[in-house]
Design a protein around this motif. Structure first.
Motif, PDB file in Angstrom:
ATOM      1  N   ARG A   1       9.574 -33.470  27.746  1.00  0.00           N
ATOM      2  CA  ARG A   1       9.575 -32.861  26.647  1.00  0.00           C
ATOM      3  C   ARG A   1       9.988 -33.533  25.462  1.00  0.00           C
ATOM      4  NH1 ARG A   1      11.814 -27.168  29.264  1.00  0.00           N
ATOM      5  NH2 ARG A   1      10.217 -26.672  30.286  1.00  0.00           N
ATOM      6  N   VAL A   2      11.087 -34.435  25.950  1.00  0.00           N
ATOM      7  CA  VAL A   2      11.671 -35.126  24.486  1.00  0.00           C
ATOM      8  C   VAL A   2      10.455 -36.144  23.958  1.00  0.00           C
ATOM      9  CG1 VAL A   2      13.147 -36.974  24.034  1.00  0.00           C
ATOM     10  CG2 VAL A   2      13.942 -35.313  25.235  1.00  0.00           C
ATOM     11  N   ILE A   3       9.615 -36.781  24.871  1.00  0.00           N
ATOM     12  CA  ILE A   3       8.639 -37.551  24.762  1.00  0.00           C
ATOM     13  C   ILE A   3       7.776 -36.706  24.095  1.00  0.00           C
ATOM     14  CG2 ILE A   3       6.552 -38.988  25.262  1.00  0.00           C
ATOM     15  CD1 ILE A   3       8.438 -39.813  27.676  1.00  0.00           C
ATOM     16  N   ASN A   4       7.151 -35.487  24.466  1.00  0.00           N
ATOM     17  CA  ASN A   4       6.187 -34.662  23.788  1.00  0.00           C
ATOM     18  C   ASN A   4       6.766 -34.272  22.306  1.00  0.00           C
ATOM     19  OD1 ASN A   4       4.245 -34.858  25.963  1.00  0.00           O
ATOM     20  ND2 ASN A   4       4.853 -33.111  26.865  1.00  0.00           N
ATOM     21  N   LEU A   5       7.969 -33.830  22.416  1.00  0.00           N
ATOM     22  CA  LEU A   5       8.360 -33.599  20.879  1.00  0.00           C
ATOM     23  C   LEU A   5       8.518 -34.564  20.063  1.00  0.00           C
ATOM     24  CD1 LEU A   5       9.981 -31.277  19.275  1.00  0.00           C
ATOM     25  CD2 LEU A   5      12.191 -32.230  20.397  1.00  0.00           C
ATOM     26  N   TYR A   6       8.634 -35.872  20.354  1.00  0.00           N
ATOM     27  CA  TYR A   6       8.645 -36.997  19.448  1.00  0.00           C
ATOM     28  C   TYR A   6       7.310 -37.190  19.053  1.00  0.00           C
ATOM     29  CZ  TYR A   6       9.019 -41.776  17.945  1.00  0.00           C
ATOM     30  OH  TYR A   6       8.980 -42.894  17.217  1.00  0.00           O
ATOM     31  N   LYS A   7       6.314 -37.235  19.967  1.00  0.00           N
ATOM     32  CA  LYS A   7       4.947 -37.235  19.564  1.00  0.00           C
ATOM     33  C   LYS A   7       4.609 -36.274  18.500  1.00  0.00           C
ATOM     34  CE  LYS A   7       3.228 -39.792  23.637  1.00  0.00           C
ATOM     35  NZ  LYS A   7       2.402 -39.569  24.705  1.00  0.00           N
ATOM     36  N   ALA A   8       4.946 -35.086  18.785  1.00  0.00           N
ATOM     37  CA  ALA A   8       4.476 -33.862  17.842  1.00  0.00           C
ATOM     38  C   ALA A   8       5.104 -34.094  16.590  1.00  0.00           C
ATOM     39  CB  ALA A   8       5.122 -32.680  18.519  1.00  0.00           C
ATOM     40  N   MET A   9       6.347 -34.428  16.527  1.00  0.00           N
ATOM     41  CA  MET A   9       6.907 -34.711  15.362  1.00  0.00           C
ATOM     42  C   MET A   9       6.109 -35.822  14.585  1.00  0.00           C
ATOM     43  SD  MET A   9       9.438 -32.897  14.875  1.00  0.00           S
ATOM     44  CE  MET A   9      10.359 -33.344  13.571  1.00  0.00           C
ATOM     45  N   GLN A  10       5.560 -36.950  14.900  1.00  0.00           N
ATOM     46  CA  GLN A  10       4.969 -37.998  14.550  1.00  0.00           C
ATOM     47  C   GLN A  10       3.646 -37.263  14.004  1.00  0.00           C
ATOM     48  OE1 GLN A  10       4.301 -41.129  17.533  1.00  0.00           O
ATOM     49  NE2 GLN A  10       6.329 -42.193  16.697  1.00  0.00           N
ATOM     50  N   VAL A  11       2.989 -36.626  14.852  1.00  0.00           N
ATOM     51  CA  VAL A  11       1.859 -35.898  14.219  1.00  0.00           C
ATOM     52  C   VAL A  11       1.949 -35.128  13.138  1.00  0.00           C
ATOM     53  CG1 VAL A  11      -0.017 -34.134  14.866  1.00  0.00           C
ATOM     54  CG2 VAL A  11       0.524 -35.932  16.492  1.00  0.00           C
ATOM     55  N   ILE A  12       3.007 -34.233  13.039  1.00  0.00           N
ATOM     56  CA  ILE A  12       3.346 -33.440  11.793  1.00  0.00           C
ATOM     57  C   ILE A  12       3.712 -34.061  10.639  1.00  0.00           C
ATOM     58  CG2 ILE A  12       5.100 -31.957  11.015  1.00  0.00           C
ATOM     59  CD1 ILE A  12       5.283 -30.710  13.681  1.00  0.00           C
TER      60      ILE A  12
END
Length: 136
Positions: free
Chosen positions: A120-131
């Protein structure tokens, strides 16, 4: 009325418990007699004999004379401690394996939870980069 039913239930439990204890004792005696026979035949195969008065069951029933004393089960005296040693060893091994399984069962959900949290932390980090537009 309820007290009588409770007393009856307790009495039934006591009767069943004593019945099970008696059944266990008789079963253990019969098995000890049978295993003594196996031990006597094993000793005979090595060329040694155990006298018959020490290898028979302690009592025998004859319809003409009723119960009579026939001797002692000497082999049972010798192989009984060996069985107890095996039993204690088996209980220790079983307890050890059970402890290992309990530890694995306790740690497995924690490991899965940690893996999911890391994912979840990795997915959250990727989502923040996309945003923020830094996904390249």
């Amino acid at each position: 009325m309820g007290q009588r039913i409770g007393a009856l239930f307790a009495f039934a439990i006591v009767c069943i418990s004593w019945d099970l204890i008696l059944e266990y004792c008789i079963g253990a005696t019969i098995i000890a007699i049978a295993w003594s026979g196996y031990l006597v035949s094993l000793v005979r195969s090595f060329g040694t004999t155990i006298p018959d008065q020490f290898a028979r069951t302690p009592f025998a029933f004859d319809p003409g004379t009723a119960w009579r004393h026939t001797g002692a089960i000497l082999p049972t005296i010798f192989h009984r401690p060996a069985h107890q040693i095996l039993l204690v060893t088996g209980i220790r091994e079983s307890a050890r394996v059970n402890s290992i399984i309990a530890v694995v069962k306790a740690l497995l959900p924690l490991a899965v939870g940690a893996a999911k949290a890391g994912n979840r932390v990795i997915n959250l980090y990727k989502a923040m980069q996309v945003i923020h537009g830094r996904d390249r």
